[in-house]
Design a protein around this motif. Structure first.
Motif, mmCIF file in Angstrom:
data_model
loop_
_atom_site.group_PDB
_atom_site.id
_atom_site.type_symbol
_atom_site.label_atom_id
_atom_site.label_comp_id
_atom_site.label_asym_id
_atom_site.label_seq_id
_atom_site.Cartn_x
_atom_site.Cartn_y
_atom_site.Cartn_z
ATOM 1 N N GLN A 194 -27.348 55.631 -52.810
ATOM 2 C CA GLN A 194 -28.749 55.325 -52.496
ATOM 3 C C GLN A 194 -29.367 54.592 -53.681
ATOM 4 O O GLN A 194 -29.659 55.196 -54.724
ATOM 5 N N LEU A 195 -29.549 53.289 -53.519
ATOM 6 C CA LEU A 195 -30.064 52.449 -54.618
ATOM 7 C C LEU A 195 -31.586 52.635 -54.693
ATOM 8 O O LEU A 195 -32.338 51.893 -54.064
ATOM 9 N N ARG A 196 -32.006 53.601 -55.468
ATOM 10 C CA ARG A 196 -33.437 53.945 -55.498
ATOM 11 C C ARG A 196 -34.226 53.165 -56.542
ATOM 12 O O ARG A 196 -35.446 53.063 -56.466
ATOM 13 N N ALA A 197 -33.530 52.628 -57.560
ATOM 14 C CA ALA A 197 -34.274 51.898 -58.604
ATOM 15 C C ALA A 197 -33.405 50.775 -59.148
ATOM 16 O O ALA A 197 -32.186 50.926 -59.280
ATOM 17 N N ALA A 198 -34.045 49.644 -59.438
ATOM 18 C CA ALA A 198 -33.306 48.481 -59.936
ATOM 19 C C ALA A 198 -34.184 47.727 -60.924
ATOM 20 O O ALA A 198 -35.407 47.650 -60.752
ATOM 21 N N LEU A 199 -33.547 47.188 -61.932
ATOM 22 C CA LEU A 199 -34.277 46.440 -62.975
ATOM 23 C C LEU A 199 -33.622 45.086 -63.208
ATOM 24 O O LEU A 199 -32.462 45.007 -63.616
ATOM 25 N N PHE A 200 -34.391 44.027 -62.959
ATOM 26 C CA PHE A 200 -33.949 42.683 -63.333
ATOM 27 C C PHE A 200 -34.493 42.407 -64.736
ATOM 28 O O PHE A 200 -35.682 42.182 -64.925
ATOM 29 N N ASN A 201 -33.588 42.457 -65.710
ATOM 30 C CA ASN A 201 -34.003 42.431 -67.116
ATOM 31 C C ASN A 201 -33.596 41.156 -67.852
ATOM 32 O O ASN A 201 -33.996 40.938 -68.992
ATOM 33 N N ALA A 202 -32.774 40.327 -67.236
ATOM 34 C CA ALA A 202 -32.301 39.135 -67.949
ATOM 35 C C ALA A 202 -33.437 38.136 -68.124
ATOM 36 O O ALA A 202 -34.372 38.085 -67.324
ATOM 37 N N GLY A 203 -33.335 37.365 -69.159
ATOM 38 C CA GLY A 203 -34.286 36.284 -69.378
ATOM 39 C C GLY A 203 -33.582 35.208 -70.165
ATOM 40 O O GLY A 203 -32.769 35.505 -71.039
ATOM 41 N N HIS A 204 -33.838 33.970 -69.810
ATOM 42 C CA HIS A 204 -33.235 32.895 -70.599
ATOM 43 C C HIS A 204 -34.246 31.775 -70.785
ATOM 44 O O HIS A 204 -34.964 31.420 -69.850
ATOM 45 N N GLY A 205 -34.270 31.223 -71.989
ATOM 46 C CA GLY A 205 -35.135 30.086 -72.251
ATOM 47 C C GLY A 205 -34.775 29.453 -73.574
ATOM 48 O O GLY A 205 -33.939 29.972 -74.321
ATOM 49 N N VAL A 206 -35.380 28.322 -73.831
ATOM 50 C CA VAL A 206 -35.208 27.658 -75.126
ATOM 51 C C VAL A 206 -36.584 27.500 -75.749
ATOM 52 O O VAL A 206 -37.575 27.295 -75.051
ATOM 53 N N TRP A 207 -36.632 27.611 -77.058
ATOM 54 C CA TRP A 207 -37.887 27.457 -77.779
ATOM 55 C C TRP A 207 -37.819 26.164 -78.565
ATOM 56 O O TRP A 207 -37.186 26.096 -79.620
ATOM 57 N N LYS A 208 -38.412 25.109 -78.028
ATOM 58 C CA LYS A 208 -38.433 23.810 -78.698
ATOM 59 C C LYS A 208 -39.543 22.976 -78.068
ATOM 60 O O LYS A 208 -40.116 23.370 -77.035
ATOM 61 N N GLY A 209 -39.797 21.817 -78.716
ATOM 62 C CA GLY A 209 -40.813 20.926 -78.176
ATOM 63 C C GLY A 209 -40.385 20.403 -76.810
ATOM 64 O O GLY A 209 -39.186 20.274 -76.517
ATOM 65 N N PHE A 210 -41.377 20.080 -75.976
ATOM 66 C CA PHE A 210 -41.107 19.651 -74.602
ATOM 67 C C PHE A 210 -40.137 18.466 -74.539
ATOM 68 O O PHE A 210 -39.233 18.431 -73.707
ATOM 69 N N LEU A 211 -40.302 17.482 -75.451
ATOM 70 C CA LEU A 211 -39.462 16.284 -75.379
ATOM 71 C C LEU A 211 -38.008 16.562 -75.750
ATOM 72 O O LEU A 211 -37.131 15.735 -75.510
ATOM 73 N N ASP A 212 -37.748 17.728 -76.318
ATOM 74 C CA ASP A 212 -36.367 18.100 -76.657
ATOM 75 C C ASP A 212 -35.704 18.973 -75.589
ATOM 76 O O ASP A 212 -34.530 19.327 -75.713
ATOM 77 N N VAL A 213 -36.449 19.366 -74.582
ATOM 78 C CA VAL A 213 -35.872 20.211 -73.529
ATOM 79 C C VAL A 213 -34.962 19.336 -72.649
ATOM 80 O O VAL A 213 -35.393 18.306 -72.134
ATOM 81 N N THR A 214 -33.697 19.753 -72.515
ATOM 82 C CA THR A 214 -32.727 18.945 -71.774
ATOM 83 C C THR A 214 -32.593 19.434 -70.328
ATOM 84 O O THR A 214 -33.038 20.537 -69.978
ATOM 85 N N GLU A 215 -31.907 18.628 -69.529
ATOM 86 C CA GLU A 215 -31.668 19.028 -68.148
ATOM 87 C C GLU A 215 -30.813 20.296 -68.109
ATOM 88 O O GLU A 215 -31.007 21.166 -67.249
ATOM 89 N N GLU A 216 -29.870 20.426 -69.062
ATOM 90 C CA GLU A 216 -29.030 21.637 -69.119
ATOM 91 C C GLU A 216 -29.901 22.859 -69.402
ATOM 92 O O GLU A 216 -29.682 23.936 -68.848
ATOM 93 N N ASP A 217 -30.858 22.698 -70.307
ATOM 94 C CA ASP A 217 -31.778 23.815 -70.600
ATOM 95 C C ASP A 217 -32.509 24.253 -69.328
ATOM 96 O O ASP A 217 -32.652 25.451 -69.046
ATOM 97 N N ILE A 218 -32.959 23.257 -68.572
ATOM 98 C CA ILE A 218 -33.718 23.570 -67.347
ATOM 99 C C ILE A 218 -32.811 24.277 -66.353
ATOM 100 O O ILE A 218 -33.175 25.307 -65.763
ATOM 101 N N ASP A 219 -31.602 23.754 -66.181
ATOM 102 C CA ASP A 219 -30.667 24.373 -65.231
ATOM 103 C C ASP A 219 -30.367 25.823 -65.610
ATOM 104 O O ASP A 219 -30.338 26.706 -64.741
#
Ligand SMILES: NC(=O)c1ccc[n+]([C@@H]2O[C@H](COP(=O)([O-])OP(=O)(O)OC[C@H]3O[C@@H](n4cnc5c(N)ncnc54)[C@H](OP(=O)(O)O)[C@@H]3O)[C@@H](O)[C@H]2O)c1
Length: 252
Positions: free
Chosen positions: A86-111
């Motif tokens: 009986q799956l009574r509780a679940a936690l989605f805890n993963a998070g992914h991101g990059v910390w950089k200026g907008f012009l340095d964000v690549t398509e791979e980062d977005i994917d």
């Protein structure tokens, strides 16, 4: 056959953060624990061993990456390991991101951000809700609880967060949509804004001894996990969609 309710957590980091703390707290509260983590890490198996050696019942479910298909498939593995759980509780805890200026964000980062924060979260939510909607009401008058770990960036963009905040804010709005849709079926969906830095091993290494020894400037993973257990224990007459947690001295 154990009758412990099942808690599924996705995202364990290096074992010192929120996901692992939640696994420990829910294990102590009497839940069976399914640990989903990316393969290549031994964190999940080590944590499963730790929980099994301290009176718990846990198993590791490695995935190659977090995306729609891997998350769908891993729930099949959990079903085969614990049929009729009986799956009574679940936690989605993963998070992914990059910390950089907008012009340095690549398509791979977005994917990468879209895969973890959006596709994997959709898939996780779907698998959890499909199972919880079939469960009878528990003593809190609900079928189950689905939790999400958010961040300051769930609500607020900043100069280096264009590669992170859109993913976290998408997760938040997904959770609100699910809460509105599934509250009526007595499935409790809750999102937590973690508005400050968490005391993980990585953060302590990054910030050094002075930061690490200050008790007022960071969130303890165990304390976040206790708040998650509180959410799961809320009865349906008064439950929280969004919790907002910060350390006492956060400069907000
Ligand atoms: N650390 C902080 O100060 C802080 C502050 C606010 C909010 N948060 C949020 O709190 C949650 C838990 O973070 P934490 O600091 O306790 O643990 P963490 O060690 O930062 O790990 C974050 C989670 O995201 C996954 N992850 C990290 N990089 C990834 C990548 N490149 N691709 C796929 N998955 C990746 C990890 O999955 P695996 O377990 O499979 O490696 C891990 O479970 C996250 O959602 C994070 O965004 C953290």
């Amino acid at each position: 056959m154990s009758s412990r309710p099942l808690f599924v957590v996705l995202g364990l980091g290096d074992g010192s953060g929120t996901g692992s703390a939640a696994a420990r707290v829910f294990s102590q509260a009497g839940y069976r624990i399914a640990l989903i983590a990316r393969s290549g890490r031994d964190t999940a198996q080590k944590l499963a061993d730790e929980l099994n050696n301290t009176g718990g019942e846990a198993a590791a479910f490695p995935v190659s990456a977090y995306n729609y298909a891997t998350v769908h498939d891993v729930f099949g593995n959990i079903d085969r390991h614990w049929p009729n759980a009986q799956l009574r509780a679940a936690l989605f805890n993963a998070g992914h991101g990059v910390w950089k200026g907008f012009l340095d964000v690549t398509e791979e980062d977005i994917d990468a951000g879209v895969d973890v924060n959006i596709r994997a979260a959709y898939s996780f939510s779907r698998e959890v809700i499909l199972r919880q909607k079939e469960l009878p009401l528990n003593d809190k008058g609900k079928r189950g609880t689905l939790l999400f770990t958010g961040a300051t960036a769930s609500l607020r963009g900043n100069v280096t967060t264009s590669g992170f905040a859109p993913g976290k804010s998408a997760l938040r709005i997904l959770s609100q949509s699910l809460a509105k849709e599934f509250d009526k079926q007595n499935i409790h969906v809750a999102h937590s804004i973690i508005d400050g830095q968490i005391s993980t091993a990585r953060q302590r290494n990054l910030h050094g001894e002075e930061w690490s020894s200050n008790p007022d400037n960071k969130l303890l993973p165990e304390s976040i996990a206790q708040s998650y257990l509180y959410l799961v224990d809320q009865d349906r007459s008064a439950w929280t969609w969004e919790l907002d947690l910060r350390p006492a001295h956060e400069k907000w």
